[in-house]
Design a protein around this motif. Structure first.
Motif, PDB file in Angstrom:
ATOM      1  N   VAL A  88       5.547   4.597  -4.824  1.00 56.07           N
ATOM      2  CA  VAL A  88       4.729   5.246  -3.856  1.00 56.07           C
ATOM      3  C   VAL A  88       3.530   5.561  -4.526  1.00 56.07           C
ATOM      4  O   VAL A  88       3.209   6.892  -4.810  1.00 56.07           O
ATOM      5  CB  VAL A  88       5.330   6.202  -3.358  1.00 56.07           C
ATOM      6  CG1 VAL A  88       4.656   6.805  -1.952  1.00 56.07           C
ATOM      7  CG2 VAL A  88       6.801   5.738  -2.723  1.00 56.07           C
ATOM      8  N   PHE A 120       0.497   7.055  -4.787  1.00 56.09           N
ATOM      9  CA  PHE A 120      -0.385   7.944  -4.197  1.00 56.09           C
ATOM     10  C   PHE A 120      -1.226   8.596  -4.979  1.00 56.09           C
ATOM     11  O   PHE A 120      -2.491   8.818  -4.956  1.00 56.09           O
ATOM     12  CB  PHE A 120      -0.056   9.346  -3.294  1.00 56.09           C
ATOM     13  CG  PHE A 120       1.156   9.700  -3.929  1.00 56.09           C
ATOM     14  CD1 PHE A 120       1.446  10.565  -4.844  1.00 56.09           C
ATOM     15  CD2 PHE A 120       2.639   9.536  -3.133  1.00 56.09           C
ATOM     16  CE1 PHE A 120       2.608  11.108  -5.384  1.00 56.09           C
ATOM     17  CE2 PHE A 120       3.598   9.954  -3.665  1.00 56.09           C
ATOM     18  CZ  PHE A 120       3.717  11.003  -4.774  1.00 56.09           C
ATOM     19  N   TRP A 152      -2.172   8.777  -9.897  1.00 52.17           N
ATOM     20  CA  TRP A 152      -1.944   8.248 -10.853  1.00 52.17           C
ATOM     21  C   TRP A 152      -0.718   8.154 -11.457  1.00 52.17           C
ATOM     22  O   TRP A 152       0.209   7.521 -11.897  1.00 52.17           O
ATOM     23  CB  TRP A 152      -2.999   8.564 -12.209  1.00 52.17           C
ATOM     24  CG  TRP A 152      -3.006   7.991 -13.591  1.00 52.17           C
ATOM     25  CD1 TRP A 152      -3.388   6.876 -13.804  1.00 52.17           C
ATOM     26  CD2 TRP A 152      -2.192   8.351 -14.546  1.00 52.17           C
ATOM     27  NE1 TRP A 152      -3.397   6.504 -15.124  1.00 52.17           N
ATOM     28  CE2 TRP A 152      -2.394   7.486 -15.771  1.00 52.17           C
ATOM     29  CE3 TRP A 152      -1.392   9.543 -14.817  1.00 52.17           C
ATOM     30  CZ2 TRP A 152      -1.968   7.879 -16.773  1.00 52.17           C
ATOM     31  CZ3 TRP A 152      -0.729   9.656 -16.123  1.00 52.17           C
ATOM     32  CH2 TRP A 152      -0.997   8.573 -17.119  1.00 52.17           C
ATOM     33  N   LEU A 159     -12.052  11.616   2.216  1.00 53.52           N
ATOM     34  CA  LEU A 159     -10.706  11.287   2.529  1.00 53.52           C
ATOM     35  C   LEU A 159      -9.552  11.999   1.359  1.00 53.52           C
ATOM     36  O   LEU A 159      -8.435  11.916   1.365  1.00 53.52           O
ATOM     37  CB  LEU A 159     -10.480   9.756   2.091  1.00 53.52           C
ATOM     38  CG  LEU A 159     -11.301   8.846   2.990  1.00 53.52           C
ATOM     39  CD1 LEU A 159     -11.018   7.391   2.595  1.00 53.52           C
ATOM     40  CD2 LEU A 159     -10.832   9.142   4.598  1.00 53.52           C
ATOM     41  N   THR A 219      -7.296  14.726  -0.226  1.00 52.64           N
ATOM     42  CA  THR A 219      -6.281  15.942   0.073  1.00 52.64           C
ATOM     43  C   THR A 219      -5.573  16.379  -1.177  1.00 52.64           C
ATOM     44  O   THR A 219      -5.701  15.697  -2.272  1.00 52.64           O
ATOM     45  CB  THR A 219      -5.200  15.395   0.980  1.00 52.64           C
ATOM     46  OG1 THR A 219      -4.412  14.304   0.138  1.00 52.64           O
ATOM     47  CG2 THR A 219      -5.551  15.125   2.242  1.00 52.64           C
ATOM     48  N   LYS A 231      -4.733   7.734  -3.284  1.00 48.65           N
ATOM     49  CA  LYS A 231      -4.707   8.259  -1.907  1.00 48.65           C
ATOM     50  C   LYS A 231      -6.027   8.846  -1.192  1.00 48.65           C
ATOM     51  O   LYS A 231      -6.056   8.878   0.031  1.00 48.65           O
ATOM     52  CB  LYS A 231      -3.632   9.430  -1.797  1.00 48.65           C
ATOM     53  CG  LYS A 231      -4.126  10.819  -2.473  1.00 48.65           C
ATOM     54  CD  LYS A 231      -2.888  12.071  -2.530  1.00 48.65           C
ATOM     55  CE  LYS A 231      -3.457  13.240  -3.260  1.00 48.65           C
ATOM     56  NZ  LYS A 231      -4.719  13.539  -3.066  1.00 48.65           N
ATOM     57  N   ASP A 232      -6.778   9.075  -2.234  1.00 49.62           N
ATOM     58  CA  ASP A 232      -8.102   9.751  -1.732  1.00 49.62           C
ATOM     59  C   ASP A 232      -9.037   8.564  -1.372  1.00 49.62           C
ATOM     60  O   ASP A 232     -10.390   8.805  -1.198  1.00 49.62           O
ATOM     61  CB  ASP A 232      -8.880  10.704  -2.663  1.00 49.62           C
ATOM     62  CG  ASP A 232      -7.843  11.907  -2.850  1.00 49.62           C
ATOM     63  OD1 ASP A 232      -7.043  11.996  -2.165  1.00 49.62           O
ATOM     64  OD2 ASP A 232      -8.190  12.541  -4.070  1.00 49.62           O
ATOM     65  N   GLN A 261      -8.199   6.253   0.996  1.00 45.98           N
ATOM     66  CA  GLN A 261      -7.557   5.481   2.004  1.00 45.98           C
ATOM     67  C   GLN A 261      -7.151   6.468   2.943  1.00 45.98           C
ATOM     68  O   GLN A 261      -7.110   7.558   2.987  1.00 45.98           O
ATOM     69  CB  GLN A 261      -6.327   4.788   1.391  1.00 45.98           C
ATOM     70  CG  GLN A 261      -5.227   5.397   0.979  1.00 45.98           C
ATOM     71  CD  GLN A 261      -3.832   4.798   0.624  1.00 45.98           C
ATOM     72  OE1 GLN A 261      -4.043   3.624   0.381  1.00 45.98           O
ATOM     73  NE2 GLN A 261      -2.764   5.502   0.621  1.00 45.98           N
ATOM     74  N   LEU A 262      -6.425   5.799   4.279  1.00 49.36           N
ATOM     75  CA  LEU A 262      -6.145   6.444   5.422  1.00 49.36           C
ATOM     76  C   LEU A 262      -4.745   7.287   4.949  1.00 49.36           C
ATOM     77  O   LEU A 262      -4.720   8.557   5.090  1.00 49.36           O
ATOM     78  CB  LEU A 262      -5.906   5.810   6.627  1.00 49.36           C
ATOM     79  CG  LEU A 262      -5.122   6.054   7.770  1.00 49.36           C
ATOM     80  CD1 LEU A 262      -5.897   7.327   8.165  1.00 49.36           C
ATOM     81  CD2 LEU A 262      -5.200   5.164   8.758  1.00 49.36           C
ATOM     82  N   GLY A 263      -3.620   6.717   4.896  1.00 50.16           N
ATOM     83  CA  GLY A 263      -2.431   7.368   4.590  1.00 50.16           C
ATOM     84  C   GLY A 263      -2.258   7.885   2.879  1.00 50.16           C
ATOM     85  O   GLY A 263      -3.190   8.024   2.148  1.00 50.16           O
ATOM     86  N   THR A 264      -1.045   8.523   2.928  1.00 50.23           N
ATOM     87  CA  THR A 264      -0.874   8.868   1.574  1.00 50.23           C
ATOM     88  C   THR A 264      -0.035   7.979   0.535  1.00 50.23           C
ATOM     89  O   THR A 264      -0.569   7.680  -0.496  1.00 50.23           O
ATOM     90  CB  THR A 264       0.159  10.229   1.795  1.00 50.23           C
ATOM     91  OG1 THR A 264      -0.500  11.091   2.681  1.00 50.23           O
ATOM     92  CG2 THR A 264       0.152  10.824   0.394  1.00 50.23           C
ATOM     93  N   GLY A 265       1.205   7.403   1.270  1.00 46.79           N
ATOM     94  CA  GLY A 265       1.753   6.471   0.285  1.00 46.79           C
ATOM     95  C   GLY A 265       1.024   5.218   0.240  1.00 46.79           C
ATOM     96  O   GLY A 265       0.207   4.858   1.131  1.00 46.79           O
TER      97      GLY A 265
END
Lengths: 499, 499
Positions: free
Chosen positions: B113, B115, B117, B328, B330, B349-350, B352-356
């Motif tokens: 997953v 998100f 490094w 983007l 979080t 993750k920063d 793109q839209l999602g986290t995973g």
């Protein structure tokens, strides 16, 4: 056409070449799963490790498959944090299964771009069936099913599910976007704020209501009403509430029914994010956590977290399918066809952000049929049993304390401050870093209510109770060493900050 | 722990069971690819075909793997529109390869997953390497690479790429959201309007500038300037321009350089959507279509369309990585770690839209290494050659006409109105329905500039020139029959509407 045949010698989908290489990779993967405990759970490489070992440009000509597979082994595997290792207790585990793997292979195989019914009727219809099956397993009211006014759709992530429902709520509102207010707690997943901002909600109108340890970090309906009333008094328009059933930090449970009762008074769209814990509700003994679900507008749950599904797979159910369709439909000429125009079928492109979509329901269909509901319920129960066992181990050692009541398969605990160490945070940070740096066990932390807490999430598919017990032994042994070293060092804080 | 071992008998990831079943499915898939021409390209089932053949609820206990695989064959395959069939000429083909398939198997296998490094360094680092490799193949300026100010990221769809860049542009703007205006042409992909609405752009501020057949449906820089000036005069704020290099309907090419020259004068973020045709630019002879790319802010291209990658895989490059990160990012406590805080690594993750996120770059890495750049360039050229061959066949039959100049591997044509049939639309609709209803060939249509046009998109991975020639023969034979029957029917429109 001899000239042409020549240039077509390059055939990237020759069935026999496919067969040979895919078989090879099956064995590679089976061996990886067999030997996974031999690798450090948390990757031990340093930033930039890969760049220097790969050329700056892609090769002009083809390389042999064996060379590439060897590089996967030698270059990629060392940089993997092994989420499937039985010693992975970080974040929430991402669960998997043979059934889902072969379901995913079949999804890839057909490679249908299932934007509407005609583009592959099986993709749309199987998704509808499987989403209804899961709704049945969760005892969702009929309003969330295709036989009712709603239905389910597979998204990639919770973020996407929230975006689609938030926009559905926003677009049925007649008020100007600057006045719309959304609500969550300070425990709501961090992506909520991001998604709200994406949808154009003014950052000042994103409420993150405080929770407390006394309420086990769950959102208070009374506080919600107070905040909503203050917003309404200011001329703002309450739009959307994200209720979390099983928060990321501590699996806190927001009370769905009582929160929905408040929200309904103000016409707020209520979404329940049950990404992780929702899966537990397929067991009757946990179903009560969804009480009140008939009052909400939408629910999301990610089978890649706890239903053995591999990434990425998030189920979204909505109660009113017209609203999502109104917000997200497009009707370009080149996708038009008689059947979709007749409105007799679902066009899933109108239930999601993008146009293209994969045939993901195959994975869930394979899981449900290969294992059956009873086995899947027992898999949930077994994970929770293991977490209970870990919790008891923590409780049996007076140096530790449980920080939040355990609800599912996550245990939140810490090493108590002792013997003049007043910073529990520094102490637990040091412990965590020592544990993780060995690669024997990987767990993570959180900070809630100002408290630094260790998270031990049980549930990686290969984890057995022996791994949980061994992890605990390793944690206590590391604690022994930490305390001993700190006793020796000139100042205690030195010893912690050096770790 | 004997009690526990018992309840853990259910092991959904037993390596030997995995090996056995995955091998079985490899053969199933190889056989499917081998026999794919035996199936009707366009599924011939009726709406609801599947629901009645599946139970309303999932099984309580497990079913045998052979039963399930038989059902895939008996129930699913008839409902598949076979996108990988060599007789698939609809939409744009979704291209595939053995290399991408096994890359996808490996991606699924590790199930990281990714998100940030630390969650799997290899996932972040390989994606950076592969995105730079592709940038090199496209001769993108260094500003789009990690060595410059930008970089690339893998998204699922063009919609997601546009959403992420649009929001980056929106969030650097200081103006209120209601004043922001976005620009595209009437040929821009339908998702553009949807994504803009998602991001809170007022529907009245989404400009869809008309194109004409005289300009081959490309967006006019002069018109763009005029419309922007009118907006500015009204106090509106131009924000974002979506330039399309290869539109969905007809592969029209918006002139990047000239449009960017206009946009720069107004500080507009320019995005180039090269989802399909961008891949051709890895061949030097097509690279000029990206001229001016150094002037734009972002570029997206979907290797699942033409670079053999399977769904879903969209490359996004940005020139200023700080802007996407600002919009983007979080930073929840439970994902924090020393290395990410040190800013020495990318946290995707920063971007793109999602986290995973999945480890998709493995697929592209496998493609580029297994085939090498030269073979992949030749694959593009071969597809275009086949389209040229089809175009010549159309030109050789005076009953037909080419409607738009062919640029890549899509041929836009129609049956000319004849002998008193004044509705070319009815005529071509009838022809298309007859052709598709047989399941022998699948092609689609579009309407541009009021013209109903047949689209013949060459490029499904298994397509050879013999399939193109056979498809043309089939189309002309169907045309013969259509004309003959129409001659017999009492009124000509009767015969058309009955088809």
């Amino acid at each position: 056409m001899p000239k042409y045949e020549d240039s077509k010698e390059f055939n990237p989908l020759d069935p026999e070449e496919f067969r040979e290489k895919a078989h090879k990779v099956v064995d590679f993967i089976a061996d990886y799963y067999k030997n996974i405990e031999n690798y450090p759970v948390l990757s031990q490489v340093q930033p930039g490790y890969l760049k220097n070992r790969l050329p700056n440009e892609p090769p002009d000509t083809q390389e042999s498959f064996d060379t590439i597979l060897r590089d996967v082994h030698d270059l990629i595997i060392p940089g993997i944090t092994h989420w499937l290792s039985p010693n992975f207790f970080a974040f929430f585990p991402a669960t998997v299964s043979t059934a889902a793997f072969v379901g995913e292979m079949l999804c890839t195989c057909f490679n249908v771009v299932g934007f509407n019914w005609l583009s592959s009727p099986a993709a749309t219809e199987l998704e509808m069936v499987v989403m209804d099956w899961l709704a049945t397993m969760l005892c969702l009211p009929e309003s969330f099913m295709f036989s009712g006014s709603g239905g389910g759709v597979l998204q990639s992530t919770t973020s996407e599910s929230i975006l689609c429902t938030l926009v559905s709520a926003r677009d049925r509102s007649v008020d100007e976007i600057g006045k719309l207010v959304v609500y969550g707690s300070d425990q709501t997943h961090s992506m909520f704020k991001k998604v709200c901002k994406l949808a154009g909600i003014h950052p000042q109108n994103i409420r993150s209501l405080p929770t407390t340890i006394d309420d086990d970090f769950s959102l208070s309906p009374r506080l919600l009403r107070k905040v909503i009333e203050a917003d309404v008094a200011q001329g703002l328009v309450p739009l959307y509430l994200c209720v979390t059933m099983g928060t990321t930090s501590t699996t806190a449970i927001d009370p769905i029914k009582h929160l929905a009762d408040v929200a309904i008074d103000y016409g707020i769209w209520v979404h329940v994010d049950a990404a992780y814990a929702g899966s537990a509700c397929i067991c009757p003994e946990y179903r009560h956590f969804l009480d009140g679900i008939e009052l909400v507008d939408s629910l999301s749950l990610s089978p890649h977290k706890w239903l053995l599904a591999y990434l990425d797979c998030c189920c979204l159910w909505v109660k009113n399918r017209d609203l999502i369709r109104n917000a997200l439909s497009t009707n370009p000429e080149y996708l038009r066809n008689k059947i979709s125009e007749s409105d007799s079928v679902v066009s899933y492109k109108d239930w999601q952000l993008g146009t293209g979509r994969r045939f993901k329901s195959l994975r869930l269909w394979l899981i449900l049929r290969s294992y059956g509901v009873t086995n899947i319920q027992n898999h949930i129960r077994t994970d929770i049993q293991m977490a209970v066992a870990f919790e008891r181990l923590v409780q049996s050692d007076s140096r530790f304390e449980i920080m939040v009541p355990r609800q599912f398969s996550l245990v939140c605990f810490r090493l108590k401050p002792f013997d003049g160490f007043d910073s529990a945070e520094l102490l637990n940070k040091a412990l965590l870093e020592r544990v993780n740096s060995t690669g024997q066990v990987y767990m993570t932390h959180t900070v809630v209510g100002g408290l630094y807490i260790l998270r031990f999430a049980v549930g990686a598919t290969l984890t057995k109770e022996c791994h949980v017990v061994a992890a605990w032994e390793f944690i206590t042994k590391t604690t022994d060493a930490l305390i001993k070293e700190c006793g020796r060092s000139s100042t205690k804080s030195d010893c912690l900050s050096n770790t």
